[in-house]
Design an enzyme around this catalytic site. Structure first.
Site, PDB file in Angstrom:
ATOM      1  N   HIS A  26      -3.209   0.561  11.698  1.00 14.37           N
ATOM      2  CA  HIS A  26      -3.028  -0.812  11.590  1.00 14.37           C
ATOM      3  C   HIS A  26      -1.495  -1.095  11.135  1.00 14.37           C
ATOM      4  CE1 HIS A  26      -3.938   1.587   7.764  1.00 14.37           C
ATOM      5  NE2 HIS A  26      -2.584   0.897   7.480  1.00 14.37           N
ATOM      6  N   GLU A  82      -5.050  13.229   8.790  1.00 18.03           N
ATOM      7  CA  GLU A  82      -5.350  12.852   7.484  1.00 18.03           C
ATOM      8  C   GLU A  82      -6.752  12.191   7.756  1.00 18.03           C
ATOM      9  OE1 GLU A  82      -5.390   9.860   4.297  1.00 18.03           O
ATOM     10  OE2 GLU A  82      -5.246   9.632   6.412  1.00 18.03           O
ATOM     11  N   ASP A 125      -2.039   8.865  10.096  1.00 17.53           N
ATOM     12  CA  ASP A 125      -2.597   8.236   9.044  1.00 17.53           C
ATOM     13  C   ASP A 125      -3.959   7.530   9.442  1.00 17.53           C
ATOM     14  OD1 ASP A 125      -2.599   6.963   6.353  1.00 17.53           O
ATOM     15  OD2 ASP A 125      -2.565   5.248   7.437  1.00 17.53           O
ATOM     16  N   GLN A 161      -3.242  -5.532   5.858  1.00 17.60           N
ATOM     17  CA  GLN A 161      -3.330  -4.345   6.899  1.00 17.60           C
ATOM     18  C   GLN A 161      -3.942  -4.629   8.145  1.00 17.60           C
ATOM     19  OE1 GLN A 161      -3.873  -1.629   3.651  1.00 17.60           O
ATOM     20  NE2 GLN A 161      -2.039  -0.380   4.535  1.00 17.60           N
ATOM     21  N   ASP A 207       0.783  -1.006   0.011  1.00 13.50           N
ATOM     22  CA  ASP A 207       0.009   0.003   0.020  1.00 13.50           C
ATOM     23  C   ASP A 207       1.024   1.228   0.050  1.00 13.50           C
ATOM     24  OD1 ASP A 207      -2.379   1.533   0.072  1.00 13.50           O
ATOM     25  OD2 ASP A 207      -2.535   1.626   2.164  1.00 13.50           O
ATOM     26  N   ARG A 213      -2.881   5.035  -8.458  1.00 11.39           N
ATOM     27  CA  ARG A 213      -2.212   6.106  -7.888  1.00 11.39           C
ATOM     28  C   ARG A 213      -0.553   6.187  -8.138  1.00 11.39           C
ATOM     29  NH1 ARG A 213      -3.998   5.126  -1.780  1.00 11.39           N
ATOM     30  NH2 ARG A 213      -3.298   3.150  -2.272  1.00 11.39           N
ATOM     31  N   ARG A 242       2.194  13.024  10.765  1.00 12.18           N
ATOM     32  CA  ARG A 242       0.968  12.796   9.916  1.00 12.18           C
ATOM     33  C   ARG A 242       0.108  11.693  10.401  1.00 12.18           C
ATOM     34  NH1 ARG A 242      -0.496   9.429   6.052  1.00 12.18           N
ATOM     35  NH2 ARG A 242      -2.255   9.881   4.618  1.00 12.18           N
ATOM     36  N   HIS A 263       0.580  12.151  -2.676  1.00 15.38           N
ATOM     37  CA  HIS A 263       0.837  10.756  -3.041  1.00 15.38           C
ATOM     38  C   HIS A 263      -0.628   9.955  -3.219  1.00 15.38           C
ATOM     39  CE1 HIS A 263      -0.611  10.154   0.967  1.00 15.38           C
ATOM     40  NE2 HIS A 263      -0.468   8.725   0.757  1.00 15.38           N
ATOM     41  N   ASP A 264      -1.834  10.390  -2.968  1.00 13.94           N
ATOM     42  CA  ASP A 264      -2.841   9.934  -2.822  1.00 13.94           C
ATOM     43  C   ASP A 264      -3.783  10.393  -3.910  1.00 13.94           C
ATOM     44  OD1 ASP A 264      -4.761   7.826  -1.988  1.00 13.94           O
ATOM     45  OD2 ASP A 264      -4.652   8.667   0.068  1.00 13.94           O
TER      46      ASP A 264
END
Length: 663
Positions: free
Chosen positions: A208, A350, A308, A276, A165, A539, A306, A414-415
């Site tokens: 996770h 985020e 997540d 995950q 991921d 992505r 950050r 990045h997303d």
């Protein structure tokens, strides 16, 4: 003997007496003093150090205690876990380098330091940008040349082999992916960045772990202690009950939020990918363990974490298991721990969720900064529609934040891009949100007639029609199409769109963050499909490898890449020299044209008027509006140096922006 004394609030009429919670918190901490005293003596800690950390512990302890009681107070062994959490904080503080402690002290005395106009960020994957951390350290002059003072490295900790991921399936929070370096490399980079005046930002993936993390391996071996770190089920009864109210995050990858594990013969809660495993924060030991990992990461020299996937960290039957009150309480507890053990560290939320939910994560006591997905989405929406009414409504209603907090504004990351605007906001300006999202998806994948965009669908749900968008800024803004068609006029319009969006991000209020490579107008990289580990995730189309030969084009006045780089470099330098761009203060200016967006930024007596044309057609703004907003008759455009008089209306060329200050 170590001197330890806890202060209680006065009761003699000259002050406010302790609340019930404060009294309970004080008594609980008093009971832990012998353990703390034993630690100080064993570590031979100086009294001045003890006094410093104990002052912070006492100041933030009532808040932390209240949060932990609310989350875990019903546990039969609560006090044991409480003491373990305290000692985890103290050990984390004890391991903190003196240079970081000095930074802590400076930031305590300068609250809101992260709201400065001088903060300008870049984000990157280490392997794609510079191969490894050592070579990244060599690129610090490049970051300085561009004007960056904030560097966000995408996940670089050890990950599972194959699909991980994009680095968000972490196998070890205390080990760096050997492909990019070592822990010492990270610490050396952090020190070098600090010397260069650049903040280091890393991800804290705390919802996770990867399925090959030590905790998960222990759970798979039948260790009951670590089985309780995750959500494991013998059959589908309970998972089926949960899934009645859960939404699927990656519906094209797999269905549902649970994965069958053959080895354990059990179902595992896996919100995102099957590898995950969601952590069980109902277990206080999970909170303590992740606190230890967080402080370890902070002590490498990180300035900002950050957080997540913050929305998903608490599970409750009968809910979507997103944005629950306990999720906020866990983050607030981590925040309180950081104020004690690493007070120079701040958090970035985020939460790619409804705008009303995004802001609930933002406060001085939770996440001091947050990604601003709504601004990102609505800048692209305005570019597609040539109409700023929805953007203006959102800025008017949603831009302000609590004191000592700020946005992190971005155009690409990045997303993917999700259309996270409020349906009621859309309805208020005459837009059907459902149909509008379908239009935006069609427009940015180039399927709408007249579109300039070259985006790629991400996670297209054929059942609902829902989709998100992948693509680089330049490809979405029309540069890829213009180059394919070899049209000089279209290239010019694409460059103007790119600069307009960046000027908006840099001036709107908050920390601007660019995904590095965008400063060169990087196009989509379709070769990602050749890598089996990436082929299923579109992505990667906007995560190309840095081409360092682009630097050779800086001296070429006719180079598209060189023009974009130099223009952004100039915009960044102007922003950093303009106090009005600090903080979030904004006053919208009404214009006669829906294609225009205009606002005043002000701070410490400094004012700048920003006017932007979101269409390919010239627009005009009433000069009297500028005069009254700026309280003057003559203005200079900070970007072009042009002097503008309000004796006549002001004209803007296609996709032109103005940063006006009074002269």
């Amino acid at each position: 003997m170590i001197a330890l004394k806890l202060n209680s609030r006065p009761r003699d009429g000259h002050g406010v007496a302790e609340t019930r919670n404060e009294k309970r918190a004080r008594i609980a901490l008093e009971r832990m003093l012998p353990t703390l005293e034993a630690f100080w003596e064993a570590e031979d800690v100086e009294q001045v150090e003890i006094d410093e950390v104990m002052e912070r512990l006492q100041r933030h302890w009532p808040r932390l205690f209240g949060l932990l009681v609310g989350l875990y107070g019903e546990q039969w062994d609560f006090f044991y876990h409480l003491e373990q959490i305290v000692m985890t904080m103290i050990r984390g503080w004890r391991m903190r380098d003196e240079s970081l402690r000095q930074s802590d002290r400076q930031r305590i005395n300068n609250p809101g330091w992260y709201t400065s106009e001088k903060l300008v960020g870049g984000a990157l994957y280490v392997d794609l940008f510079s191969e490894n951390l050592g070579k990244l350290r060599d690129q610090i002059p490049y970051f300085q040349k561009l004007g960056l003072t904030y560097l966000h490295l995408m996940p670089l900790f050890a990950v599972r082999p194959g699909n991980n991921d994009g680095g968000y399936a972490i196998s070890n929070y205390r080990s760096i992916d050997p492909r990019v370096g070592t822990l010492d490399d990270l610490k050396q980079l952090a020190a070098a960045l600090r010397e260069a005046g650049i903040l280091l930002v890393l991800d804290f993936v705390f919802n996770h772990t990867a399925d090959d993390h030590y905790w998960a391996q222990q759970a798979q071996s039948g260790n009951e202690e670590f089985e309780d770190y995750y959500f494991l089920f013998d059959n589908r009864t309970v998972p089926d009950q949960y899934e009645q109210t859960l939404r699927e995050i990656f519906p094209t990858v797999r269905r549902g939020s649970f994965t069958w594990h053959d080895g354990m013969q059990r179902w595992v809660w896996t919100t995102f990918n099957s590898f995950q495993w969601d952590l069980n924060y109902h277990n206080p030991e999970v909170f303590r363990a992740m606190l230890a990992e967080m402080l370890f990461i902070a002590n490498t020299g990180v300035d900002l974490l950050r957080l997540d996937a913050v929305a998903f960290i608490w599970k409750q039957m009968g809910t979507m298991c997103e944005n629950l009150p306990e999720a906020h309480e866990i983050i607030q507890a981590f925040n309180a721990c950081a104020r004690i053990a690493a007070p120079g560290l701040i958090f970035k939320s985020e939460a790619i969720v409804h705008p009303d939910e995004v802001v609930r994560y933002i406060s001085e006591e939770e996440c001091q900064t947050s990604y601003n997905p709504t601004l990102m989405a609505l800048l692209w929406e305005s570019l597609a529609t040539r109409d700023t009414k929805l953007l203006q409504r959102s800025l008017a209603r949603r831009h302000q934040l609590p004191s000592q907090t700020t946005w992190v504004n971005y155009l690409r990351c990045h997303d993917d891009i999700g259309w996270t605007f409020d349906d009621d906001d859309a309805a208020a300006v005459g837009i059907n949100a459902y149909h509008h999202r379908h239009f935006l998806n069609a427009f940015y994948t180039g399927q709408f007639e007249g579109s300039f965009a070259r985006g790629v669908p991400f996670q297209h749900n054929v059942d609902t029609g829902d989709m998100r968008i992948s693509g680089t800024l330049a490809s979405l803004a029309g540069l890829e199409q213009a180059i394919e068609l070899d049209r000089v006029d279209l290239k010019e319009l694409a460059i103007r769109r790119i600069l307009l969006l960046n000027a908006s991000m840099l001036s709107a209020g908050g920390i601007p963050l660019m995904y590095l490579g965008e400063e060169w107008g990087t196009l989509n990289d379709y070769d990602f499909v050749k890598d089996p580990a990436k082929a299923g995730d579109t992505r990667w189309v906007h995560r190309p490898k840095m081409q360092w030969n682009y630097l050779d084009e800086l001296g070429d006045d006719g180079s598209i890449r060189g023009r974009i780089f130099k223009s952004l470099q100039k915009l960044i330098e102007i922003r950093k020299q303009t106090p009005a761009f600090s903080g979030l203060e904004m006053e919208l200016i009404a214009t006669q044209s829906p294609q225009l967006l205009a606002y005043v930024r002000s701070n410490a007596g400094n004012r700048v008027i920003v006017v932007s044309n979101f269409s390919e057609h010239p627009q005009t703004i009433d000069s009297n509006r500028l005069r009254t907003a700026g309280m003057g008759r003559f203005f200079e455009d900070l970007y072009t140096g042009q002097t503008i008089t309000t004796a006549e209306d002001v004209h803007l060329e296609p996709y032109q922006f103005l940063w006006l200050h009074r002269v």
